[in-house]
Design a protein around this motif. Structure first.
Motif, mmCIF file in Angstrom:
data_model
loop_
_atom_site.group_PDB
_atom_site.id
_atom_site.type_symbol
_atom_site.label_atom_id
_atom_site.label_comp_id
_atom_site.label_asym_id
_atom_site.label_seq_id
_atom_site.Cartn_x
_atom_site.Cartn_y
_atom_site.Cartn_z
ATOM 1 N N CYS A 246 53.336 52.740 82.163
ATOM 2 C CA CYS A 246 54.357 51.724 82.438
ATOM 3 C C CYS A 246 54.173 50.516 81.529
ATOM 4 O O CYS A 246 55.154 49.930 81.041
ATOM 5 C CB CYS A 246 54.301 51.305 83.905
ATOM 6 S SG CYS A 246 54.957 52.529 85.056
ATOM 7 N N GLN A 292 64.235 52.544 88.555
ATOM 8 C CA GLN A 292 64.210 52.681 90.012
ATOM 9 C C GLN A 292 63.046 53.546 90.494
ATOM 10 O O GLN A 292 62.263 53.108 91.351
ATOM 11 C CB GLN A 292 65.537 53.240 90.517
ATOM 12 C CG GLN A 292 65.612 53.294 92.038
ATOM 13 C CD GLN A 292 66.841 54.035 92.528
ATOM 14 O OE1 GLN A 292 67.198 55.070 91.978
ATOM 15 N NE2 GLN A 292 67.490 53.515 93.556
ATOM 16 N N SER A 295 59.762 51.686 89.923
ATOM 17 C CA SER A 295 59.491 50.629 90.898
ATOM 18 C C SER A 295 58.994 51.202 92.221
ATOM 19 O O SER A 295 58.089 50.639 92.856
ATOM 20 C CB SER A 295 60.761 49.802 91.132
ATOM 21 O OG SER A 295 61.235 49.241 89.921
ATOM 22 N N ARG A 296 59.544 52.317 92.639
ATOM 23 C CA ARG A 296 59.119 52.920 93.905
ATOM 24 C C ARG A 296 57.685 53.430 93.811
ATOM 25 O O ARG A 296 56.898 53.292 94.759
ATOM 26 C CB ARG A 296 60.073 54.052 94.271
ATOM 27 C CG ARG A 296 61.500 53.581 94.511
ATOM 28 C CD ARG A 296 62.469 54.738 94.599
ATOM 29 N NE ARG A 296 62.268 55.518 95.812
ATOM 30 C CZ ARG A 296 62.922 56.651 96.072
ATOM 31 N NH1 ARG A 296 63.793 57.128 95.195
ATOM 32 N NH2 ARG A 296 62.697 57.295 97.198
ATOM 33 N N CYS A 319 53.240 45.759 86.708
ATOM 34 C CA CYS A 319 54.338 44.937 87.227
ATOM 35 C C CYS A 319 54.558 43.705 86.364
ATOM 36 O O CYS A 319 55.708 43.315 86.096
ATOM 37 C CB CYS A 319 54.046 44.532 88.669
ATOM 38 S SG CYS A 319 54.036 45.895 89.849
ATOM 39 N N TYR A 323 57.977 42.957 84.359
ATOM 40 C CA TYR A 323 58.707 41.720 84.622
ATOM 41 C C TYR A 323 58.936 40.945 83.329
ATOM 42 O O TYR A 323 60.028 40.394 83.100
ATOM 43 C CB TYR A 323 57.946 40.868 85.626
ATOM 44 C CG TYR A 323 58.636 39.567 85.960
ATOM 45 C CD1 TYR A 323 59.800 39.556 86.716
ATOM 46 C CD2 TYR A 323 58.136 38.358 85.501
ATOM 47 C CE1 TYR A 323 60.445 38.368 87.021
ATOM 48 C CE2 TYR A 323 58.768 37.164 85.804
ATOM 49 C CZ TYR A 323 59.923 37.175 86.565
ATOM 50 O OH TYR A 323 60.566 35.999 86.854
ATOM 51 N N ALA A 337 63.917 43.553 90.834
ATOM 52 C CA ALA A 337 62.979 44.592 91.273
ATOM 53 C C ALA A 337 61.547 44.256 90.875
ATOM 54 O O ALA A 337 60.622 44.343 91.696
ATOM 55 C CB ALA A 337 63.392 45.940 90.689
ATOM 56 N N THR A 338 61.353 43.870 89.626
ATOM 57 C CA THR A 338 59.989 43.590 89.160
ATOM 58 C C THR A 338 59.443 42.304 89.768
ATOM 59 O O THR A 338 58.232 42.188 89.991
ATOM 60 C CB THR A 338 59.969 43.503 87.633
ATOM 61 O OG1 THR A 338 60.957 42.548 87.183
ATOM 62 C CG2 THR A 338 60.290 44.855 87.015
ATOM 63 N N LEU A 341 58.118 43.235 93.014
ATOM 64 C CA LEU A 341 56.842 43.930 92.856
ATOM 65 C C LEU A 341 55.709 42.946 92.595
ATOM 66 O O LEU A 341 54.577 43.150 93.054
ATOM 67 C CB LEU A 341 56.932 44.942 91.714
ATOM 68 C CG LEU A 341 57.752 46.208 91.983
ATOM 69 C CD1 LEU A 341 57.851 47.047 90.720
ATOM 70 C CD2 LEU A 341 57.134 47.020 93.113
#
Length: 368
Positions: A246, A292, A295-296, A319, A323, A337-338, A341
């Motif tokens: 990531c 998506q 993030s999960r 994360c 971001y 979303a980030t 997180l």
């Protein structure tokens, strides 16, 4: 004469059946010896596929021995959790030509997942972060990646069949409706309005036989969705591999991000507060189809039942990088979303939150 003829026929029939039984027994003995299956154990299709997968993998990896089949433990469980096997597979996958169509390891992944054995499919999913990570990072390099694509398409086809043309949805409560536990003087609304609260998490899938640039994010995203559905069965090392990729995918350094209770701001770096992060190799496009499921998965790594410090630290760093990337791209969905997180990562790292409220506190003070 007729009696003699009938007696001769009666004596010849058992001889033929005995010869057939002997040939069948010899064939069974050859088959069981070839796959190290004990003759006294009834061989089901599941155990046969597992033994065949171990035999095939032993010709690729030096850490897998055929003697594993004679041990009491489950061979599939051993392949899933053995650190030596994971290390050697990871090393082979990181080779420059690992994603080619004639790669033996990719062929083993494809054949093993196609066996439709749940335990063997978990072994393939355990290495999905590395396969997807290397594949997405090498696409721009124009290298042959038919081996990786075959594995991803096999996973995508499996999900397409499992979902049977249905989308993955969730019912979201509508606060405009009165609660069933309270009386309301307002008239009830039409039931048709409740259909608007059906949120689509993953749209219905269409079968694809090839990977094109317009389908790539969707195919890899569906594979990550399947990985998330089985993430509770994945070892910690697989989740850490995902977090590391990531950071590579984001192409941003998140070290200059500072968390506080109300905002996330950039620290001053040599007098320049708005300096962009360093863009690294491996940066990819991050549409919502990919972000998506990412993030999960990161949310599970932060707040899942496995309270591993290395995993939480790696997920927090991922994360921050994502971001920083979302701020760079000015993507509202990704920022929301980030940013969420990041708040979860702060909660996960705060020692005050590592309290089991179900335990009865022990104290010498008597409160009246």
């Amino acid at each position: 004469m007729s009696e003699d003829g009938s007696s001769s026929e009666e004596t010849n029939t058992p001889t033929t059946s005995v010869s057939q039984d002997t040939s069948t027994a010899e064939t069974t003995a050859i088959t069981t010896s070839a796959f190290n299956i004990h003759p006294e154990t009834p061989s089901s299709s599941s155990s046969f596929n597992t033994h065949l997968a171990v035999q095939s993998l032993s010709s690729i990896l030096t850490t897998v021995s055929p003697s594993l089949l004679s041990q009491d433990q489950d061979p599939a469980f051993y392949l899933l959790h053995n650190p030596d096997i994971s290390s050697q597979v990871s090393s082979l996958l990181h080779l420059p030509d690992s994603g080619a169509g004639d790669n033996n390891l990719c062929r083993w992944f494809y054949d093993t997942f196609q066996s439709s054995e749940p335990q063997l499919q978990l072994v393939v999913l355990r290495f999905l972060p590395i396969i997807a990570g290397l594949y997405l990072s090498r696409v721009a390099l124009k290298k042959p990646l038919a081996g990786f694509e075959a594995v991803l398409l096999a996973i995508y086809a499996h999900e397409t069949t499992s979902r049977a043309g249905q989308a993955v949805t969730v019912n979201v409560p509508d606060l405009s409706y009165p609660s069933i536990y309270h009386e309301s003087k307002r008239p009830a609304k039409d039931n048709d309005a409740a259909d608007l609260n059906l949120a689509v998490i993953s749209p219905s899938l269409e079968p694809h036989g090839t990977v094109r640039s317009t389908r790539r994010a969707r195919i890899v995203g569906v594979a990550l969705e399947l990985y998330y559905s089985k993430i509770s069965l994945m070892p910690v090392g697989s989740k850490i591999d995902f977090c590391e990729f990531c950071k590579v995918w984001s192409g941003q350094e998140g070290h200059e991000l500072q968390d506080d209770e109300d905002s996330v701001e950039f620290q001053e770096n040599q007098g320049n507060a708005d300096k962009e992060s360093v863009i690294k190799e491996g940066r990819i496009a991050l549409p919502w189809e990919l972000l998506q499921p990412i993030s999960r998965i990161l949310g599970h790594c932060l707040l899942g039942p496995t309270r591993d410090e290395e995993l939480i630290g790696s997920a927090s760093a991922a994360c921050r990088s994502l971001y920083s990337r979302s701020l760079h791209d000015i993507n509202p969905h990704a920022i929301l979303a980030t940013r969420s997180l990041l708040r979860l990562s702060k909660m996960a790292l705060d020692p005050k939150n590592n309290v089991d409220h179900t335990e009865i506190p022990m104290s010498d003070v008597i409160s009246l």
